[in-house]
Design a protein around this motif. Structure first.
Motif, PDB file in Angstrom:
ATOM      1  N   MET A 151       0.829  -1.206   0.000  1.00 23.33           N
ATOM      2  CA  MET A 151       0.000   0.000   0.000  1.00 23.33           C
ATOM      3  C   MET A 151       0.861   1.253   0.000  1.00 23.33           C
ATOM      4  SD  MET A 151      -2.928  -0.813   2.849  1.00 23.33           S
ATOM      5  CE  MET A 151      -4.087  -2.161   2.680  1.00 23.33           C
ATOM      6  N   SER A 152       0.307   2.349  -0.526  1.00 23.23           N
ATOM      7  CA  SER A 152       0.952   3.640  -0.374  1.00 23.23           C
ATOM      8  C   SER A 152       0.766   4.120   1.066  1.00 23.23           C
ATOM      9  CB  SER A 152       0.329   4.660  -1.329  1.00 23.23           C
ATOM     10  OG  SER A 152      -0.994   4.995  -0.907  1.00 23.23           O
ATOM     11  N   GLY A 153       1.546   5.126   1.448  1.00 20.23           N
ATOM     12  CA  GLY A 153       1.433   5.657   2.797  1.00 20.23           C
ATOM     13  C   GLY A 153       0.037   6.150   3.117  1.00 20.23           C
ATOM     14  N   MET A 154      -0.590   6.851   2.196  1.00 23.13           N
ATOM     15  CA  MET A 154      -1.929   7.379   2.432  1.00 23.13           C
ATOM     16  C   MET A 154      -2.967   6.271   2.495  1.00 23.13           C
ATOM     17  SD  MET A 154      -1.644  10.513   3.044  1.00 23.13           S
ATOM     18  CE  MET A 154      -3.405  10.894   3.076  1.00 23.13           C
ATOM     19  N   GLN A 155      -2.798   5.233   1.666  1.00 23.41           N
ATOM     20  CA  GLN A 155      -3.719   4.103   1.728  1.00 23.41           C
ATOM     21  C   GLN A 155      -3.647   3.412   3.091  1.00 23.41           C
ATOM     22  OE1 GLN A 155      -2.283   1.904  -1.716  1.00 23.41           O
ATOM     23  NE2 GLN A 155      -4.205   2.296  -2.812  1.00 23.41           N
ATOM     24  N   LEU A 156      -2.430   3.221   3.579  1.00 26.09           N
ATOM     25  CA  LEU A 156      -2.262   2.549   4.866  1.00 26.09           C
ATOM     26  C   LEU A 156      -2.793   3.413   6.009  1.00 26.09           C
ATOM     27  CD1 LEU A 156      -1.305   0.082   6.337  1.00 26.09           C
ATOM     28  CD2 LEU A 156       1.026   0.983   6.279  1.00 26.09           C
ATOM     29  N   ARG A 157      -2.590   4.712   5.903  1.00 23.65           N
ATOM     30  CA  ARG A 157      -3.151   5.620   6.912  1.00 23.65           C
ATOM     31  C   ARG A 157      -4.670   5.477   6.980  1.00 23.65           C
ATOM     32  NH1 ARG A 157      -4.859  11.211   6.419  1.00 23.65           N
ATOM     33  NH2 ARG A 157      -4.825  12.254   8.458  1.00 23.65           N
ATOM     34  N   GLN A 158      -5.307   5.445   5.833  1.00 22.95           N
ATOM     35  CA  GLN A 158      -6.756   5.275   5.800  1.00 22.95           C
ATOM     36  C   GLN A 158      -7.174   3.904   6.301  1.00 22.95           C
ATOM     37  OE1 GLN A 158      -7.826   8.337   5.786  1.00 22.95           O
ATOM     38  NE2 GLN A 158      -9.430   7.954   4.264  1.00 22.95           N
ATOM     39  N   GLU A 159      -6.345   2.899   6.028  1.00 23.33           N
ATOM     40  CA  GLU A 159      -6.625   1.551   6.532  1.00 23.33           C
ATOM     41  C   GLU A 159      -6.752   1.567   8.053  1.00 23.33           C
ATOM     42  OE1 GLU A 159      -6.593  -2.903   6.218  1.00 23.33           O
ATOM     43  OE2 GLU A 159      -6.804  -1.361   4.677  1.00 23.33           O
ATOM     44  N   TYR A 160      -5.845   2.280   8.704  1.00 20.35           N
ATOM     45  CA  TYR A 160      -5.904   2.379  10.169  1.00 20.35           C
ATOM     46  C   TYR A 160      -7.058   3.275  10.617  1.00 20.35           C
ATOM     47  CZ  TYR A 160      -1.702  -0.195  11.393  1.00 20.35           C
ATOM     48  OH  TYR A 160      -0.801  -1.214  11.610  1.00 20.35           O
ATOM     49  N   ARG A 161      -7.186   4.442  10.007  1.00 17.59           N
ATOM     50  CA  ARG A 161      -8.192   5.410  10.458  1.00 17.59           C
ATOM     51  C   ARG A 161      -9.611   4.884  10.284  1.00 17.59           C
ATOM     52  NH1 ARG A 161      -8.671   9.781   7.734  1.00 17.59           N
ATOM     53  NH2 ARG A 161      -9.337  11.130   9.436  1.00 17.59           N
ATOM     54  N   LEU A 162      -9.866   4.175   9.197  1.00 15.66           N
ATOM     55  CA  LEU A 162     -11.211   3.676   8.922  1.00 15.66           C
ATOM     56  C   LEU A 162     -11.402   2.240   9.387  1.00 15.66           C
ATOM     57  CD1 LEU A 162     -11.724   5.186   5.345  1.00 15.66           C
ATOM     58  CD2 LEU A 162     -12.380   6.142   7.573  1.00 15.66           C
ATOM     59  N   GLY A 163     -10.338   1.646   9.943  1.00 13.89           N
ATOM     60  CA  GLY A 163     -10.406   0.272  10.412  1.00 13.89           C
ATOM     61  C   GLY A 163     -10.282   0.186  11.915  1.00 13.89           C
ATOM     62  N   ILE A 164      -9.141  -0.335  12.401  1.00 13.95           N
ATOM     63  CA  ILE A 164      -8.963  -0.629  13.822  1.00 13.95           C
ATOM     64  C   ILE A 164      -9.151   0.597  14.707  1.00 13.95           C
ATOM     65  CG2 ILE A 164      -6.457  -0.284  13.729  1.00 13.95           C
ATOM     66  CD1 ILE A 164      -8.263  -2.976  15.815  1.00 13.95           C
ATOM     67  N   GLN A 165      -8.829   1.802  14.207  1.00 12.01           N
ATOM     68  CA  GLN A 165      -8.949   2.983  15.050  1.00 12.01           C
ATOM     69  C   GLN A 165     -10.397   3.390  15.317  1.00 12.01           C
ATOM     70  OE1 GLN A 165      -6.450   6.085  13.425  1.00 12.01           O
ATOM     71  NE2 GLN A 165      -4.573   5.108  14.143  1.00 12.01           N
ATOM     72  N   GLN A 166     -11.329   2.837  14.587  1.00  7.03           N
ATOM     73  CA  GLN A 166     -12.737   3.100  14.877  1.00  7.03           C
ATOM     74  C   GLN A 166     -13.184   2.409  16.164  1.00  7.03           C
ATOM     75  OE1 GLN A 166     -14.921   5.161  13.002  1.00  7.03           O
ATOM     76  NE2 GLN A 166     -12.902   5.722  12.189  1.00  7.03           N
ATOM     77  N   LEU A 167     -12.481   1.331  16.520  1.00  9.95           N
ATOM     78  CA  LEU A 167     -12.904   0.533  17.672  1.00  9.95           C
ATOM     79  C   LEU A 167     -12.714   1.261  19.006  1.00  9.95           C
ATOM     80  CD1 LEU A 167     -14.121  -2.069  18.652  1.00  9.95           C
ATOM     81  CD2 LEU A 167     -11.868  -3.171  18.425  1.00  9.95           C
ATOM     82  N   PRO A 168     -11.538   1.842  19.306  1.00  8.24           N
ATOM     83  CA  PRO A 168     -11.430   2.560  20.575  1.00  8.24           C
ATOM     84  C   PRO A 168     -12.375   3.757  20.670  1.00  8.24           C
ATOM     85  CG  PRO A 168      -9.487   2.929  19.209  1.00  8.24           C
ATOM     86  CD  PRO A 168     -10.251   1.809  18.588  1.00  8.24           C
ATOM     87  N   LEU A 169     -12.616   4.429  19.555  1.00  9.12           N
ATOM     88  CA  LEU A 169     -13.548   5.555  19.573  1.00  9.12           C
ATOM     89  C   LEU A 169     -14.966   5.090  19.901  1.00  9.12           C
ATOM     90  CD1 LEU A 169     -12.279   7.507  16.431  1.00  9.12           C
ATOM     91  CD2 LEU A 169     -11.975   8.162  18.834  1.00  9.12           C
ATOM     92  N   ALA A 170     -15.367   3.972  19.288  1.00  6.05           N
ATOM     93  CA  ALA A 170     -16.718   3.454  19.520  1.00  6.05           C
ATOM     94  C   ALA A 170     -16.891   2.985  20.960  1.00  6.05           C
ATOM     95  CB  ALA A 170     -17.014   2.321  18.541  1.00  6.05           C
ATOM     96  N   LEU A 171     -15.903   2.258  21.491  1.00  5.64           N
ATOM     97  CA  LEU A 171     -16.017   1.772  22.865  1.00  5.64           C
ATOM     98  C   LEU A 171     -15.915   2.911  23.867  1.00  5.64           C
ATOM     99  CD1 LEU A 171     -14.040  -1.601  22.789  1.00  5.64           C
ATOM    100  CD2 LEU A 171     -16.466  -1.282  23.303  1.00  5.64           C
ATOM    101  N   PHE A 172     -15.064   3.908  23.571  1.00  7.21           N
ATOM    102  CA  PHE A 172     -14.921   5.047  24.474  1.00  7.21           C
ATOM    103  C   PHE A 172     -16.235   5.809  24.589  1.00  7.21           C
ATOM    104  CE2 PHE A 172     -13.652   9.237  25.887  1.00  7.21           C
ATOM    105  CZ  PHE A 172     -12.634   8.990  26.787  1.00  7.21           C
TER     106      PHE A 172
END
Length: 262
Positions: free
Chosen positions: A76-97
């Motif tokens: 992946m490109s850097g921006m693609q990977l950034r979006q992978e995290y932002r729209l993926g696993i990083q949604q979980l702590p926000l939702a649980l918080f």
């Protein structure tokens, strides 16, 4: 709900079981995050739910990221990977918080990397004597990308969080209790019963008071005292005006068990 996350409700208590024991319940390389987000949204919309338990099927609580899935990140490109995290696993702590319903992690086995961070996203952690914990990202040449660097120091302090994060070493349930990572350690066969007993004790209280108290504690993690006191005053006004508050006071005066409607 598809197969990774098993959603079960008994009265006011929902139990979410990560159900991929053969792969030790990973959070990536599968549908884990979307299913968690769907379950959290379902709980958020269901006013009958007063407590949640998260646990894992099989010998592990959660193995974190699926290492076999990480090869594709290099493509992946850097921006693609950034979006992978932002729209993926990083949604979980926000939702649980932001979930107002209290969440108990019943850690039945290894909680590794993002698996440890998932436990830290919960309000209360109860561990089986067979549980193990590691903030092991550094062993793979990466960093906690899911909020662990924010959560872990707030739970066990900066020095111990740094030790876990920078060495990547594993600790057992006894040490986790000594470091206040978990609130108690119980016999493996008593884990779910203990978590359910705790959830039942939470669910027995007026749900509005429980939810607002959780929100205040969450906000206190990153706000000033004067701001929190103002928020507390506003929440207390709401609480004093509820039927459950009046029922609690009446039951106390009349020396009887209260009945809370929510």
């Amino acid at each position: 709900m598809s197969s990774f996350l098993k959603y079960e409700q008994d009265g006011h208590i929902v139990t979410l079981t990560m159900n991929d024991p053969e792969r030790r319940n990973p959070l990536t390389g599968n549908n884990a995050v979307p299913e968690f987000l769907e379950a959290i949204d379902r709980i958020h919309r269901d006013s009958s739910v007063r407590a949640v338990i998260i646990t894992g099927a099989g010998s592990a609580f959660c193995s974190g990221g699926n290492v076999r899935d990480m090869d594709r990140y290099a493509q992946m490109s850097g921006m693609q990977l950034r979006q992978e995290y932002r729209l993926g696993i990083q949604q979980l702590p926000l939702a649980l918080f932001n979930l107002e319903v209290p969440v108990i992690a019943a850690v039945n086995g290894a909680a590794i990397g993002a698996g440890l961070d998932l436990a830290c996203m919960c309000d209360i952690r109860v561990a089986s004597e067979q549980a193990k914990f590691a903030e092991s990202f550094v062993k793979l040449g990466i960093i906690p990308g899911d909020g662990g660097a924010w959560l872990l120091p707030r739970i066990i302090g900066l020095s111990r969080a740094s030790e876990l994060t920078l060495t990547g070493q594993m600790i057992d349930a006894r040490q986790a209790a000594e470091w206040n990572l978990v609130s108690r350690v119980v016999a493996h066969e008593q884990l779910l019963a203990t978590a359910q007993e705790m959830a039942t004790a939470i669910a027995a209280n007026p749900p509005h008071a429980v939810r607002l108290a959780k929100r205040l504690m969450r906000e206190a993690m990153h706000t000033r005292l004067d701001t929190l006191l103002e928020m507390s005053a506003a929440y207390q006004v709401l609480s004093h005006q509820t039927a459950d508050h009046r029922e609690a006071v009446s039951a106390f005066i009349e020396k009887r068990q209260p009945t809370f409607s929510g």
